[in-house]
Design a protein around this motif. Structure first.
Motif, short mmCIF file in Angstrom:
data_model
loop_
_atom_site.label_atom_id
_atom_site.label_comp_id
_atom_site.label_asym_id
_atom_site.label_seq_id
_atom_site.Cartn_x
_atom_site.Cartn_y
_atom_site.Cartn_z
N THR A 257 0.82 -1.21 0.00
CA THR A 257 0.00 0.00 0.00
C THR A 257 0.85 1.26 0.00
O THR A 257 0.31 2.37 -0.07
CB THR A 257 -0.93 0.04 1.23
N ARG A 262 -2.07 3.96 -1.10
CA ARG A 262 -2.87 3.42 -2.20
C ARG A 262 -3.64 2.19 -1.73
O ARG A 262 -3.23 1.48 -0.80
CB ARG A 262 -1.99 3.07 -3.39
N VAL A 263 -4.73 1.93 -2.43
CA VAL A 263 -5.57 0.78 -2.13
C VAL A 263 -5.12 -0.39 -3.01
O VAL A 263 -4.91 -0.24 -4.22
CB VAL A 263 -7.05 1.09 -2.41
N VAL A 264 -4.95 -1.55 -2.42
CA VAL A 264 -4.53 -2.74 -3.15
C VAL A 264 -5.71 -3.72 -3.21
O VAL A 264 -6.23 -4.12 -2.18
CB VAL A 264 -3.32 -3.43 -2.46
N THR A 265 -6.12 -4.06 -4.42
CA THR A 265 -7.25 -4.97 -4.59
C THR A 265 -6.86 -6.29 -5.22
O THR A 265 -7.65 -7.23 -5.24
CB THR A 265 -8.33 -4.32 -5.48
N LYS A 266 -5.65 -6.38 -5.76
CA LYS A 266 -5.17 -7.62 -6.37
C LYS A 266 -3.65 -7.55 -6.46
O LYS A 266 -3.08 -6.48 -6.65
CB LYS A 266 -5.76 -7.82 -7.76
N PHE A 300 -7.00 -13.86 -0.87
CA PHE A 300 -7.02 -12.54 -1.48
C PHE A 300 -6.81 -12.73 -2.98
O PHE A 300 -6.13 -13.67 -3.39
CB PHE A 300 -5.89 -11.69 -0.87
#
Length: 390
Positions: A257, A262-266, A300
């Motif tokens: 991050t 920042r946003v981590v989605t994958k 995840f």
């Protein structure tokens, strides 16, 4: 996997070893074998299409076959003519027509599709461009109020210029004289096939573990380490893990991050094929209520890529879209006398250039998975951080 595919993979490995050991005779022999296999495949494909639908362009287009533009036909006809000249080197030097941008764009598209990793990173075709502007970090926030000098400086610091022509790749094009009479469509397909196969493997290796010396910076390199000019950029200190449980992966993803910016989605996990089958696949394959096995079950979203250039017992985890790769191509094909074959065979060369680097030092991390075992999945260890320098 077909026998032809296996043979081509074997030839690639032999070629790399021959180049590393400097055995020119062995290089020539391997290149000749490779040329013959690729030429046969391309000839079969193009000849079949042209023989069946030679007079019906519309049918060919509907079937997805590539139709050359008038510029491409003109170029490859002229190229074949120069390659058959008595003084081929001079003929190519004097050739005024350059490789069409449409062909170069197709090479780039083929390259991106040639390897799973190349399709996931941020790759840019920079043919004809010498500089690009890149961000030094993530997108800056908008601001309220007037545009002051302080805000201007902050915005300017968020961008930098980078050269796209720092690192050159040389791609050899072995072409027998007999092939030149097969027409522009065959020659175009053959050259694109050779270029894609010859550079994809070396390019992916540089993206994963490039030293930064005459080649891109690999994902496993420490961009904040002190570097001696001309010396390889140090690798990151590996984070040791013993499993892929949520507690273990959560600590690593938190680092991605970038300190919460920042946003981590994958994430993307790159591992050697041996480790994938012995560790990753074995630990992440489950059986559902119907007795069906489901592979790659992580807590995840994780994209797994098998890549031989990653060392066994290591892995790279990160945000593939945060790796910027610029690839361009010289529009000239030159005669090469570095390899000498039989009288009816010649080798040509075209220059490509590439520049690649992670957008920041927290976009990728190197993992030590030597202690990940199928038998023991309960121990959690995340010792070692990227803050340590080798």
């Amino acid at each position: 996997m077909s026998i032809k595919k296996l043979n081509k993979e074997d030839i690639k490995e032999r070629a790399l070893k021959a180049i590393e050991t400097g055995k020119t005779e062995e290089q020539a022999e391997v290149m000749q074998e490779w040329m013959e296999i690729v030429a046969q495949e391309v000839a079969e494909k193009v000849t079949k299409e042209q023989a069946t639908f030679q007079n019906d362009t519309m049918i060919l287009t509907n079937r997805g076959a590539k139709q050359l533009t008038s510029e491409e036909v003109k170029y490859f006809e002229k190229l074949a003519e120069c390659m058959q000249a008595k003084n081929v080197k001079q003929a190519l030097t004097d050739m005024e027509v350059g490789m069409p941008t449409t062909t170069i764009n197709r090479v780039f598209d083929d390259l991106v599709e040639a390897h799973p990793l190349l399709s996931k990173i941020k790759a840019m075709n920079v043919t004809g461009i010498t500089e690009v502007i890149k961000r030094t970090g993530d997108v800056e926030e908008a601001w309220w109020g007037p545009l002051t000098d302080k805000i201007k400086k902050e915005l300017e610091a968020g961008f930098k210029k980078e050269s796209t022509t720092l690192y050159k790749l040389s791609a050899f094009l072995p072409i027998a004289k007999a092939y030149l009479v097969l027409g522009p469509a065959w020659l175009e397909t053959y050259i694109r096939t050779i270029l894609t196969e010859s550079i994809s493997k070396g390019l992916v290796k540089a993206i994963v573990t490039g030293t930064g010396v005459n080649q891109p910076y690999g994902m496993d390199r420490d961009l904040e380490a002190a570097v001696t000019p001309g010396q390889p950029v140090p690798r990151k200190t590996a984070i040791k893990i013993k499993n892929f449980e949520p507690k273990t992966l959560g600590k690593i993803i938190a680092k991605l991050t970038n300190n919460g910016q920042r946003v981590v989605t994958k994430v993307t996990l790159i591992v050697n094929p041996v480790d994938y089958w012995e560790k990753v696949w074995a630990l992440t394959t489950t059986k559902n209520a119907l007795g069906q096995y489901i592979a790659n079950q992580f807590p995840f979203p994780v994209d797994i890529i098998q890549e031989p250039s990653v060392a066994i017992n290591e892995a790279v985890i990160g945000l593939s879209e945060k790796y910027d790769l610029s690839v361009g191509m010289n529009q000239k094909v030159e005669y090469s006398d570095e390899f000498r074959f039989l009288d009816d065979e010649r080798v040509y060369i075209t220059k490509l250039y590439a520049n690649g680097k992670a957008r920041d030092n927290n976009a990728f991390f190197l993992l030590d998975i030597s202690e990940v075992t199928v038998e023991d999945t309960n121990n959690v260890s995340t010792t070692g951080t990227n803050d340590s320098k080798k």
